[in-house]
Motif scaffolding. Structure first.
Motif, PDB file in Angstrom:
ATOM      1  N   ALA A  49      21.232  -0.395 -22.097  1.00  0.00           N
ATOM      2  CA  ALA A  49      21.645   0.961 -21.733  1.00  0.00           C
ATOM      3  C   ALA A  49      22.415   1.630 -22.864  1.00  0.00           C
ATOM      4  O   ALA A  49      22.379   2.856 -23.000  1.00  0.00           O
ATOM      5  CB  ALA A  49      22.493   0.928 -20.463  1.00  0.00           C
ATOM      6  N   GLY A  50      23.136   0.840 -23.654  1.00  0.00           N
ATOM      7  CA  GLY A  50      23.843   1.417 -24.794  1.00  0.00           C
ATOM      8  C   GLY A  50      22.877   2.032 -25.786  1.00  0.00           C
ATOM      9  O   GLY A  50      23.058   3.177 -26.245  1.00  0.00           O
ATOM     10  N   GLU A  51      21.841   1.299 -26.125  1.00  0.00           N
ATOM     11  CA  GLU A  51      20.834   1.796 -27.064  1.00  0.00           C
ATOM     12  C   GLU A  51      20.107   3.024 -26.493  1.00  0.00           C
ATOM     13  O   GLU A  51      19.845   3.994 -27.225  1.00  0.00           O
ATOM     14  CB  GLU A  51      19.833   0.692 -27.389  1.00  0.00           C
ATOM     15  N   LEU A  52      19.782   2.976 -25.203  1.00  0.00           N
ATOM     16  CA  LEU A  52      19.081   4.099 -24.580  1.00  0.00           C
ATOM     17  C   LEU A  52      19.979   5.334 -24.499  1.00  0.00           C
ATOM     18  O   LEU A  52      19.505   6.466 -24.672  1.00  0.00           O
ATOM     19  CB  LEU A  52      18.595   3.699 -23.186  1.00  0.00           C
ATOM     20  N   TYR A  57      21.374  10.672 -26.594  1.00  0.00           N
ATOM     21  CA  TYR A  57      22.327  11.544 -27.280  1.00  0.00           C
ATOM     22  C   TYR A  57      21.707  12.114 -28.561  1.00  0.00           C
ATOM     23  O   TYR A  57      21.854  13.306 -28.856  1.00  0.00           O
ATOM     24  CB  TYR A  57      23.616  10.790 -27.609  1.00  0.00           C
ATOM     25  N   ASN A  58      21.016  11.282 -29.291  1.00  0.00           N
ATOM     26  CA  ASN A  58      20.408  11.746 -30.547  1.00  0.00           C
ATOM     27  C   ASN A  58      19.312  12.783 -30.306  1.00  0.00           C
ATOM     28  O   ASN A  58      19.032  13.621 -31.177  1.00  0.00           O
ATOM     29  CB  ASN A  58      19.846  10.560 -31.331  1.00  0.00           C
ATOM     30  N   TYR A  59      18.692  12.746 -29.143  1.00  0.00           N
ATOM     31  CA  TYR A  59      17.667  13.743 -28.806  1.00  0.00           C
ATOM     32  C   TYR A  59      18.319  15.076 -28.430  1.00  0.00           C
ATOM     33  O   TYR A  59      17.920  16.136 -28.933  1.00  0.00           O
ATOM     34  CB  TYR A  59      16.814  13.240 -27.645  1.00  0.00           C
ATOM     35  N   PHE A  60      19.327  15.020 -27.557  1.00  0.00           N
ATOM     36  CA  PHE A  60      19.923  16.247 -27.030  1.00  0.00           C
ATOM     37  C   PHE A  60      21.108  16.749 -27.866  1.00  0.00           C
ATOM     38  O   PHE A  60      21.465  17.919 -27.786  1.00  0.00           O
ATOM     39  CB  PHE A  60      20.373  16.035 -25.583  1.00  0.00           C
ATOM     40  N   GLU A  87      26.816   3.264 -30.252  1.00  0.00           N
ATOM     41  CA  GLU A  87      27.020   3.476 -31.681  1.00  0.00           C
ATOM     42  C   GLU A  87      26.719   4.909 -32.100  1.00  0.00           C
ATOM     43  O   GLU A  87      25.662   5.461 -31.789  1.00  0.00           O
ATOM     44  CB  GLU A  87      26.134   2.511 -32.475  1.00  0.00           C
ATOM     45  N   GLY A  88      27.692   5.515 -32.787  1.00  0.00           N
ATOM     46  CA  GLY A  88      27.475   6.827 -33.365  1.00  0.00           C
ATOM     47  C   GLY A  88      27.754   8.001 -32.460  1.00  0.00           C
ATOM     48  O   GLY A  88      27.685   9.162 -32.898  1.00  0.00           O
TER      49      GLY A  88
END
Length: 426
Positions: A49-52, A57-60, A87-88
């Motif tokens: 779930a962290g990676e997803l 977040y990187n998409y939106f 991360e990030g």
């Protein structure tokens, strides 16, 4: 409706493939300007779930208004845990769920309904409670992310549990947990259809159907090299997406045994398990596999308390894991337990009911603390000289002339002796 589904017992879905699937679904949804993400907390970091969440977040980007980890009754995530798991993502986006104070009741389900689904074992009404941020946040997309895996309260974890329990309120959490305990944990675990899930499904359909919730569900398992991999990814809304994930999870995460186990050693990874509230998954997930008079050894190097919440910690220390009958009597006689039925349910779940022996091996909880709640005690550093988690392999080991079944993390599955599981069904 299912937007994406992929998975099998032999599948391994890469990060790149997950991102491609996720972004394709987001593209189909069209423009969204105020997004809320609901991942689990650090205790479920292996869920992916962290990676997803990071992918979403990187998409939106700045259209992600809030990220609210579904803590339930757990402690808030630390800055280090947030940085490690997500991360990030900037820290200011994260909110903290306050299960005692920051919820809204949006409906109430009748005692008659609860009585019917529980076969008369429980008779109280149930509040549909969720975080105010979810209900009043005016988001145009709510992403609920998590892993489907056998669970002691809801049969199979995640789906709308992430919202109605993970971001629910005290009364809803307490009563739903007690419903599961009263109906019987062994009748629920590993089953997607049960009274608790029926309650959550009904609550969502009746009171939350207007919210723009999209479920992103994973199934996690070991590959042939004993590495954790994504076996399934399911994205959509409605019960069908959950049932698909639950069906695969049973194949991946449920180990049915031909004979009961006489000795089981469970290791609780130090970065995930700080309390018996979480660590007692070692008991829940193995109890149907254990023979009568068996021994369960719990290696708990970082367990430092009983409850994640200070009030619940006090109640566990006071009443202990003394079995169903003793707990039911204590509930009848004590107002604090009546107001904290989730703690009472936990006390029932954490007892062997006198059928097998539980030995907790800790560094940070003292012998008196462990024994006072009803467990046997051996110092962690003494026990690992015999049963080292670094030297045992998953499953059966032969140590000093005896068969020892080893589990490196109880959150990853469910183990049951076939006869006991089928007897419960009957």
């Amino acid at each position: 409706m299912i937007y994406f589904e992929r998975g099998s017992e032999h599948d391994e879905i890469s990060l790149r493939e997950m991102q491609e699937a996720l972004y394709a679904v987001f593209d189909k949804l069209g423009q969204r300007n105020r997004v809320l993400i609901l991942p689990p907390d650090f205790t479920r970091r292996h869920s992916m779930a962290g990676e997803l969440t990071t992918m979403a977040y990187n998409y939106f980007r700045d259209r992600v208004a809030d990220i609210l980890p579904a803590l339930g009754t757990h402690k808030p995530m630390s800055e280090a845990e947030i940085a490690n798991m997500f991360e990030g993502i900037p820290a200011h986006v994260f909110q903290v769920h306050d299960w005692r104070n920051d919820v809204v009741e949006v409906g109430r389900i009748s005692a008659d309904f609860i009585r019917t689904i529980s076969d008369g074992r429980v008779s109280y009404d149930w509040p549909v409670q969720v975080s105010r941020l979810i209900y009043y946040g005016q988001h145009d997309l709510i992403l609920s992310i998590g892993q489907v895996v056998p669970h002691e309260v809801t049969g199979m974890a995640n789906y709308n549990k992430n919202i109605l329990v993970g971001t629910g309120g005290a009364e809803a959490i307490n009563k739903s947990h007690f419903l599961g305990a009263a109906y019987g944990m062994e009748r629920i675990m590993g089953r997607s259809q049960n009274p608790v899930r029926q309650l959550l499904n009904y609550a969502e359909q009746q009171y939350l159907s207007h919210l723009p919730i999209l479920y992103i569900l994973t199934v996690i398992g070991h590959n042939s090299n004993h590495q954790l991999v994504v076996k399934g990814l399911f994205i959509g809304h409605g019960t069908e997406v959950f049932e698909k994930a639950a069906e695969l999870s049973l194949k991946v995460n449920f180990q049915m045994l031909d004979t009961p186990l006489k000795k089981v050693v469970v290791y609780l990874p130090a970065d995930e398990y700080k309390s018996t509230w979480l660590g007692n998954k070692s008991i829940y997930r193995t109890r149907m596999a254990l023979a009568d008079n068996a021994e369960l050894i719990v290696l708990a190097p970082a367990v430092e308390c009983f409850g994640e919440d200070s009030k619940i910690d006090q109640l566990i220390r006071r009443f202990g894991y003394k079995g169903t009958d003793a707990t039911i009597r204590a509930v009848a006689q004590n107002a604090e337990l009546q107001q904290n039925l989730g703690a009472a349910a936990h006390l029932i779940h954490g007892s062997s009911e006198g059928r097998f022996k539980i030995t907790y091996c800790t560094r940070l909880l003292a012998k008196n603390d462990i024994e006072n709640v009803g467990f046997n005690y051996v110092p962690y550093d003494e026990m690992v000289k015999i049963y080292s988690p670094d030297k045992m392999r998953e499953g059966m080991n032969r140590i000093n002339g005896e068969d020892v079944f080893f589990i490196s993390n109880p959150a990853l599955g469910l183990w049951a002796w076939k006869n006991r599981f089928l007897d419960v069904d009957r």
